[in-house]
Design an enzyme around this catalytic site. Structure first.
Site, mmCIF file in Angstrom:
data_model
loop_
_atom_site.group_PDB
_atom_site.id
_atom_site.type_symbol
_atom_site.label_atom_id
_atom_site.label_comp_id
_atom_site.label_asym_id
_atom_site.label_seq_id
_atom_site.Cartn_x
_atom_site.Cartn_y
_atom_site.Cartn_z
ATOM 1 N N GLU A 105 -2.674 -8.631 3.582
ATOM 2 C CA GLU A 105 -2.909 -9.009 4.993
ATOM 3 C C GLU A 105 -4.378 -8.915 5.381
ATOM 4 O OE1 GLU A 105 -1.709 -6.176 3.963
ATOM 5 O OE2 GLU A 105 -2.204 -4.514 5.305
ATOM 6 N N HIS B 124 -4.112 -4.738 0.067
ATOM 7 C CA HIS B 124 -3.692 -5.248 1.381
ATOM 8 C C HIS B 124 -3.801 -6.772 1.428
ATOM 9 C CE1 HIS B 124 -3.172 -1.435 3.473
ATOM 10 N NE2 HIS B 124 -4.153 -0.992 2.704
ATOM 11 N N CYS C 204 0.831 -1.209 0.000
ATOM 12 C CA CYS C 204 0.000 0.000 0.000
ATOM 13 C C CYS C 204 0.865 1.259 0.000
ATOM 14 C CB CYS C 204 -1.005 -0.032 1.152
ATOM 15 S SG CYS C 204 -2.290 1.224 0.966
#
Lengths: 251, 194
Positions: free
Chosen positions: B178, B176, B77
């Site tokens: 994650e 993202h 990001c």
């Protein structure tokens, strides 16, 4: 193509989810961590955890809970309730929350929005607005809808955007709890007034209400609580229904 | 495997750490130059505002260290944006690993900014591979890197932009991983194979 988001909202008091929940295969429906993980597995696009604890002890429990949620949760989640300062937000983001929502504290001190946006970026600042329609105007309320203010929905949303909010979470108090559908006209107008994403909240009762909120209301995301918690609408069913109605939905 | 997550003011550091926990990978969160240099792979997270983030990096001399790294480095990001030459976000000079200028999305009535939510990858190739074509990942950003020769996956929002890039040992994703459920975990694993 950017897809529309379905967001279950979990109210948490003293570390426990409060609304009556009955899920098959979930040993402890009062456990926000387990419930959040289940929703994520079912295809929820994001989650919102709202701390409604009334005491400092309760709020402390919530902060610890955020760490547990973040450890388990594979999708983004927003936390809200009782956030008053840069320090509060710093703690929650460091614990693993992706976004924070602010409501009463922003009305009381609008500069807080600027401070948070500068420190953490607009993308994690959600401005939650509770508003009620009466005598032709949508007026903003704070403290869980208990306290009236002199702010009007659209101008407050515009001000929030200018100050750096990255998203608006609009709850219509007229529609909340009715299960008669979302505040379509107000959402539509709100979409003309701001250029940041809008999460619609209040009024979800049937799957067709979600079609309306996206198609007619132009919302970017729809938030609901009881229809999901009581198993009235299952998220996988809702998502395939929306897809059948030509709404862009994550598969 | 020794993984270092670069420690600065990035808002998603803990989320990246938890994602590695979930896939059973051990790591250290560190701003120690020796520890970062000695690790097999480096993750450079990022959520926040570009100029503030660059100041944190400069204060710790990480702006000098990161370009010198030889092992695989993954920018996420804002981490990806900081790997570019500069950003329109408060006219910030960045690390210049990718010779690109990070631009701001022009919001329209239909397309809101920030670009927030799940969007699909297209033209996925290189280290990501075509298996991620048309998979959905989570984005939240107001600035983007245009499509360029280093782009290995694109996403379309207002304009087609770089969803993932690679140059030498520097890997980058705008989304993202994650926070992108199972697909995100697969993409993290894909990076860790390098």
């Amino acid at each position: 193509m950017l897809t529309k988001r379905i967001i279950p909202c979990l109210d948490v008091k003293d570390g426990r989810t409060v609304k009556g929940i009955n899920f098959e295969g979930l040993r402890d429906a009062g456990d926000p961590v387990a419930l959040g993980a289940l929703y994520a597995k079912q295809g929820a696009d994001e989650l919102v955890f709202l701390d409604i604890s009334a005491t400092n002890e309760g709020r402390g429990t919530f902060a610890e809970l955020v760490i547990e949620i973040a450890a388990e949760c594979t999708i983004p989640f927003t936390v809200g309730g009782g956030i008053n300062s840069v320090k509060d937000v710093d703690r929650l983001l460091k614990a693993g929350a992706d976004k924070v929502s602010i409501n009463s504290s922003a009305v009381k001190n609008p500069d807080l929005i600027n401070e948070l946006a500068k420190e953490f970026g607009s993308q994690c600042i959600v401005l939650a607005i509770d508003a009620q329609h009466a005598n032709g105007d949508w007026m903003v309320y704070t403290h869980g809808g208990k306290k009236s203010t002199d702010k009007e929905l659209y101008s407050w949303a515009r001000e929030g955007e200018q100050r750096g909010a990255g998203e608006i979470l609009f709850t219509s108090m007229n529609h909340d709890g009715t299960k008669n559908g979302f505040a379509i006209a107000a959402l539509n107008e709100l979409g003309k007034q701001v250029t940041i994403p809008i999460i619609a909240s209040g009024g979800a009762g049937t799957m067709s209400h979600f079609v309306d909120v996206f198609k007619e209301g132009g919302a970017d995301a729809a938030l609901a609580a009881s229809v999901f918690h009581f198993g009235e609408i299952a998220i996988p069913d809702l998502k395939s229904y929306l897809r059948d109605n030509d709404i862009a939905i994550r598969n | 495997m020794k993984i270092a997550i670069i420690k600065y003011n990035a808002g998603n550091t803990q989320s990246v750490a938890f994602a590695l926990d979930r896939i059973g990978i051990s790591y250290t969160i560190t701003d120690n130059p020796e520890e970062i240099k000695a690790s097999e792979k480096v993750i450079f997270p990022g959520v926040g505002e570009a100029s503030t983030a660059m100041k944190y990096l400069e204060n710790k001399n990480l702006d000098q260290l990161i370009p010198q790294l030889k092992q695989p480095v993954l920018g996420i990001c804002l981490g990806m944006q900081l790997m570019c030459q500069s950003s329109e976000e408060n006219d910030t000079k960045c690390l210049n690993l990718f010779d690109q200028t990070v631009k701001r999305f022009d919001a329209t009535q239909i397309s809101k900014v920030p670009h927030t939510g799940w969007n699909n990858l297209t033209k996925s190739k290189g280290w990501l591979g075509s298996e991620f074509d048309n998979t959905f990942v989570y984005f939240v950003h107001s600035y983007y890197v245009p499509v360029n020769p280093h782009t290995v996956a694109q996403t379309d929002y207002i304009v087609p932009f770089s969803a993932a890039m690679k140059k030498d040992n520097f890997f980058a994703v705008q989304f993202h991983p994650e926070k992108s459920a199972e697909i995100g975990e697969k993409i993290l694993k894909q990076f860790l194979k390098n």
